[in-house]
Design a protein around this motif. Structure first.
Motif, mmCIF file in Angstrom:
data_model
loop_
_atom_site.group_PDB
_atom_site.id
_atom_site.type_symbol
_atom_site.label_atom_id
_atom_site.label_comp_id
_atom_site.label_asym_id
_atom_site.label_seq_id
_atom_site.Cartn_x
_atom_site.Cartn_y
_atom_site.Cartn_z
ATOM 1 N N MET A 1 0.846 -1.180 0.000
ATOM 2 C CA MET A 1 0.000 0.000 0.000
ATOM 3 C C MET A 1 0.891 1.242 0.000
ATOM 4 N N PRO A 2 0.701 2.153 -0.977
ATOM 5 C CA PRO A 2 1.587 3.307 -1.093
ATOM 6 C C PRO A 2 1.365 4.397 -0.047
ATOM 7 N N LEU A 3 0.268 4.341 0.690
ATOM 8 C CA LEU A 3 -0.035 5.387 1.657
ATOM 9 C C LEU A 3 -0.503 4.759 2.963
ATOM 10 N N GLU A 4 0.273 4.982 4.011
ATOM 11 C CA GLU A 4 -0.102 4.517 5.349
ATOM 12 C C GLU A 4 -0.288 5.748 6.224
ATOM 13 N N LEU A 5 -1.502 5.943 6.706
ATOM 14 C CA LEU A 5 -1.820 7.114 7.520
ATOM 15 C C LEU A 5 -1.971 6.710 8.974
ATOM 16 N N HIS A 6 -1.224 7.364 9.839
ATOM 17 C CA HIS A 6 -1.299 7.124 11.274
ATOM 18 C C HIS A 6 -1.697 8.423 11.954
ATOM 19 N N GLU A 7 -1.685 8.440 13.266
ATOM 20 C CA GLU A 7 -2.154 9.620 13.998
ATOM 21 C C GLU A 7 -1.409 10.898 13.602
ATOM 22 N N ALA A 8 -0.088 10.862 13.596
ATOM 23 C CA ALA A 8 0.679 12.062 13.290
ATOM 24 C C ALA A 8 1.659 11.877 12.135
ATOM 25 N N THR A 9 1.780 10.670 11.610
ATOM 26 C CA THR A 9 2.759 10.393 10.558
ATOM 27 C C THR A 9 2.122 9.648 9.391
ATOM 28 N N ALA A 10 2.473 10.081 8.200
ATOM 29 C CA ALA A 10 2.077 9.381 6.978
ATOM 30 C C ALA A 10 3.332 8.812 6.343
ATOM 31 N N THR A 11 3.239 7.591 5.855
ATOM 32 C CA THR A 11 4.348 6.962 5.149
ATOM 33 C C THR A 11 3.945 6.758 3.701
ATOM 34 N N LEU A 12 4.742 7.319 2.797
ATOM 35 C CA LEU A 12 4.502 7.172 1.362
ATOM 36 C C LEU A 12 5.521 6.186 0.829
ATOM 37 N N THR A 13 5.039 5.133 0.171
ATOM 38 C CA THR A 13 5.880 4.028 -0.271
ATOM 39 C C THR A 13 5.684 3.763 -1.757
ATOM 40 N N ASP A 14 6.767 3.408 -2.418
ATOM 41 C CA ASP A 14 6.754 3.036 -3.832
ATOM 42 C C ASP A 14 6.161 4.142 -4.692
ATOM 43 N N VAL A 15 5.120 3.839 -5.459
ATOM 44 C CA VAL A 15 4.517 4.793 -6.385
ATOM 45 C C VAL A 15 3.224 5.341 -5.785
ATOM 46 N N VAL A 16 3.204 6.641 -5.511
ATOM 47 C CA VAL A 16 2.013 7.302 -4.985
ATOM 48 C C VAL A 16 1.245 7.848 -6.186
ATOM 49 N N THR A 17 0.051 7.292 -6.414
ATOM 50 C CA THR A 17 -0.735 7.631 -7.604
ATOM 51 C C THR A 17 -1.831 8.640 -7.277
ATOM 52 N N VAL A 18 -2.608 8.965 -8.282
ATOM 53 C CA VAL A 18 -3.719 9.891 -8.124
ATOM 54 C C VAL A 18 -4.733 9.361 -7.098
ATOM 55 N N ASP A 19 -4.824 8.045 -6.948
ATOM 56 C CA ASP A 19 -5.773 7.458 -6.004
ATOM 57 C C ASP A 19 -5.447 7.818 -4.550
ATOM 58 N N GLU A 20 -4.205 8.136 -4.264
ATOM 59 C CA GLU A 20 -3.814 8.477 -2.896
ATOM 60 C C GLU A 20 -3.866 9.975 -2.604
ATOM 61 N N VAL A 21 -4.085 10.795 -3.611
ATOM 62 C CA VAL A 21 -4.036 12.244 -3.429
ATOM 63 C C VAL A 21 -5.107 12.729 -2.453
ATOM 64 N N GLU A 22 -6.353 12.367 -2.656
ATOM 65 C CA GLU A 22 -7.434 12.853 -1.789
ATOM 66 C C GLU A 22 -7.274 12.381 -0.342
ATOM 67 N N PRO A 23 -7.015 11.084 -0.096
ATOM 68 C CA PRO A 23 -6.811 10.672 1.296
ATOM 69 C C PRO A 23 -5.622 11.385 1.950
ATOM 70 N N LEU A 24 -4.545 11.607 1.183
ATOM 71 C CA LEU A 24 -3.379 12.312 1.724
ATOM 72 C C LEU A 24 -3.737 13.756 2.054
ATOM 73 N N ALA A 25 -4.403 14.439 1.135
ATOM 74 C CA ALA A 25 -4.780 15.835 1.371
ATOM 75 C C ALA A 25 -5.741 15.960 2.553
ATOM 76 N N ALA A 26 -6.697 15.055 2.660
ATOM 77 C CA ALA A 26 -7.637 15.087 3.790
ATOM 78 C C ALA A 26 -6.908 14.854 5.104
ATOM 79 N N TRP A 27 -5.955 13.917 5.115
ATOM 80 C CA TRP A 27 -5.179 13.640 6.327
ATOM 81 C C TRP A 27 -4.328 14.855 6.698
ATOM 82 N N LEU A 28 -3.679 15.471 5.704
ATOM 83 C CA LEU A 28 -2.858 16.652 5.973
ATOM 84 C C LEU A 28 -3.712 17.793 6.522
ATOM 85 N N ARG A 29 -4.906 17.940 5.995
ATOM 86 C CA ARG A 29 -5.816 18.996 6.443
ATOM 87 C C ARG A 29 -6.260 18.769 7.878
ATOM 88 N N ALA A 30 -6.463 17.519 8.258
ATOM 89 C CA ALA A 30 -7.012 17.190 9.581
ATOM 90 C C ALA A 30 -5.950 17.009 10.666
#
Length: 91
Positions: free
Chosen positions: A1-30
């Motif tokens: 999985m290219p995106l692992e979201l935890h309480e305060a840390t996100a781990t981006l692995t391998d190829v981060v595609t367009v499918d991970e953009v919205e969850p990443l942006a929402a996590w960064l916002r929150a």
């Protein structure tokens, strides 16, 4: 999985595609003080890069990928290459 979201840390692995953009942006916002681990990231979709540039999380681990480390990490760290040209006219 290219995106692992935890309480305060996100781990981006391998190829981060367009499918991970919205969850990443929402996590960064929150997340109050987000940290992002890019150590094992090999490619960032431009939307993911834009989200990182917008929210400016702390980069907890630099990417091992040479292109990301040399070209993208300085942008995320706030360097845009203009410090040495300060005071000069725009090209």
């Amino acid at each position: 999985m290219p995106l692992e979201l935890h309480e305060a840390t996100a781990t981006l692995t391998d190829v981060v595609t367009v499918d991970e953009v919205e969850p990443l942006a929402a996590w960064l916002r929150a997340t109050e003080k987000p940290k992002v681990n890019l150590r094992r990231c090999n490619h960032l979709h431009t939307g993911a890069l834009q989200a990182l540039l917008l929210f400016r999380p702390k980069i907890s681990s630099a990417p091992a990928n040479a292109f990301l480390a040399e070209q993208v990490l300085p942008l995320l760290a706030g360097g845009n290459g203009t410090a040495s040209r300060q005071g000069s006219e725009p090209p």
